[in-house]
Design a protein around this motif. Structure first.
Motif, short mmCIF file in Angstrom:
data_model
loop_
_atom_site.label_atom_id
_atom_site.label_comp_id
_atom_site.label_asym_id
_atom_site.label_seq_id
_atom_site.Cartn_x
_atom_site.Cartn_y
_atom_site.Cartn_z
N THR A 123 1.47 -3.30 5.05
CA THR A 123 0.20 -3.72 4.45
C THR A 123 0.27 -3.63 2.94
O THR A 123 1.09 -2.90 2.39
CB THR A 123 -0.97 -2.85 4.94
OG1 THR A 123 -0.76 -1.48 4.53
CG2 THR A 123 -1.12 -2.89 6.45
N GLY A 124 -0.59 -4.39 2.28
CA GLY A 124 -0.61 -4.38 0.82
C GLY A 124 -1.56 -5.43 0.29
O GLY A 124 -2.52 -5.82 0.97
N THR A 125 -1.28 -5.91 -0.92
CA THR A 125 -2.15 -6.88 -1.58
C THR A 125 -1.32 -7.98 -2.21
O THR A 125 -0.28 -7.72 -2.81
CB THR A 125 -2.99 -6.19 -2.68
OG1 THR A 125 -3.71 -5.09 -2.11
CG2 THR A 125 -3.99 -7.16 -3.30
N ARG A 172 -5.88 -8.66 0.55
CA ARG A 172 -5.10 -7.70 1.34
C ARG A 172 -4.34 -8.46 2.44
O ARG A 172 -4.83 -9.45 2.97
CB ARG A 172 -6.01 -6.65 1.97
CG ARG A 172 -6.62 -5.67 0.97
CD ARG A 172 -7.51 -4.67 1.67
NE ARG A 172 -8.65 -5.33 2.30
CZ ARG A 172 -9.35 -4.82 3.30
NH1 ARG A 172 -9.01 -3.66 3.83
NH2 ARG A 172 -10.38 -5.46 3.80
N SER A 184 0.85 -1.19 0.00
CA SER A 184 0.00 0.00 0.00
C SER A 184 0.88 1.25 0.00
O SER A 184 2.03 1.21 0.46
CB SER A 184 -0.90 0.02 1.24
OG SER A 184 -1.72 -1.14 1.29
N GLU A 185 0.33 2.34 -0.49
CA GLU A 185 1.09 3.59 -0.56
C GLU A 185 1.48 4.05 0.85
O GLU A 185 0.67 4.01 1.78
CB GLU A 185 0.24 4.67 -1.23
CG GLU A 185 0.99 5.95 -1.52
CD GLU A 185 0.15 6.95 -2.30
OE1 GLU A 185 0.64 8.07 -2.51
OE2 GLU A 185 -0.98 6.60 -2.69
#
Length: 202
Positions: A111-113, A122, A105-106
């Protein structure tokens, strides 16, 4: 400098709370909030058992979430960083291309995907979880959890505080910084998460 230290104490408070949401044990010597891995609202029979991370792992976890006749999306996969690396290491059998695409994630490093074709899940890194992909992790231990964040209710009993004391370390010319909060929490939805347990090698 003091404001940076106070900010660091607040971040540490948040990190500790995040870890307790997953691994908190109310039966510990110093009782903790009830974490996802200890929640009575999750049936043991709903656990997913995996021996290792492979090309079908993400689908098995995500598609196991929900009832017998439906699959619920919108969940978050909680996992150790080593397991995230293991997902990234999986390669296809023919072209040896990465099976999973990992995108953060930005402005985030936790966190992210994770994407597997049309499936996008996610993730959130939780340091306190043991890594399923590490050989030393004992069979039977919970290594990941997957579910909707709103299935967990966190209660805040009063405001959190970060205090600076000039007394405790005064003789050494140092400031002491303490963060404090009173919280409670538990899974409030039946089988709101599925837990991933390490399976013994066959």
């Amino acid at each position: 400098y003091q404001s940076r230290v106070s900010e660091g104490a607040l971040n540490a408070l948040r990190k500790k709370t995040g870890a307790l949401i997953v691994t908190g044990d109310p039966a510990a010597t110093i009782p903790e909030i009830t974490g996802i891995l200890k929640a009575a609202a999750i049936e043991t029979g709903s656990d997913v058992q995996l021996e290792k991370i492979d090309a079908g792992t993400l689908r098995k976890i995500a598609l196991s979430y929900g009832g017998a006749n439906n699959v619920e999306g919108g969940g978050v996969l909680l996992l150790n960083k080593e397991d995230l690396i293991a997902f990234g290491d999986i390669r296809g059998t023919n072209e040896k291309r990465a099976v999973y695409e990992i995108e953060f994630s930005e402005n985030s490093t936790t966190t992210g995907t994770i994407k597997d074709g049309g499936l996008a899940v996610r993730f959130c890194i939780v340091e306190e979880l043991p890594a399923l992909s590490v050989a030393g992790t004992v069979a039977g231990r919970y290594c990941m959890a997957y579910g909707k964040p709103l299935a967990y209710q966190l209660d805040l009993f009063g405001p959190y505080s970060v205090e600076v004391s000039r007394d405790y370390k005064f003789a050494e010319g140092l400031l002491a910084v303490m963060g404090e909060v009173m919280i409670g929490g538990n899974v409030v939805t039946e089988n709101g998460f599925i837990r991933v347990k390490k399976k013994a090698a066959s």
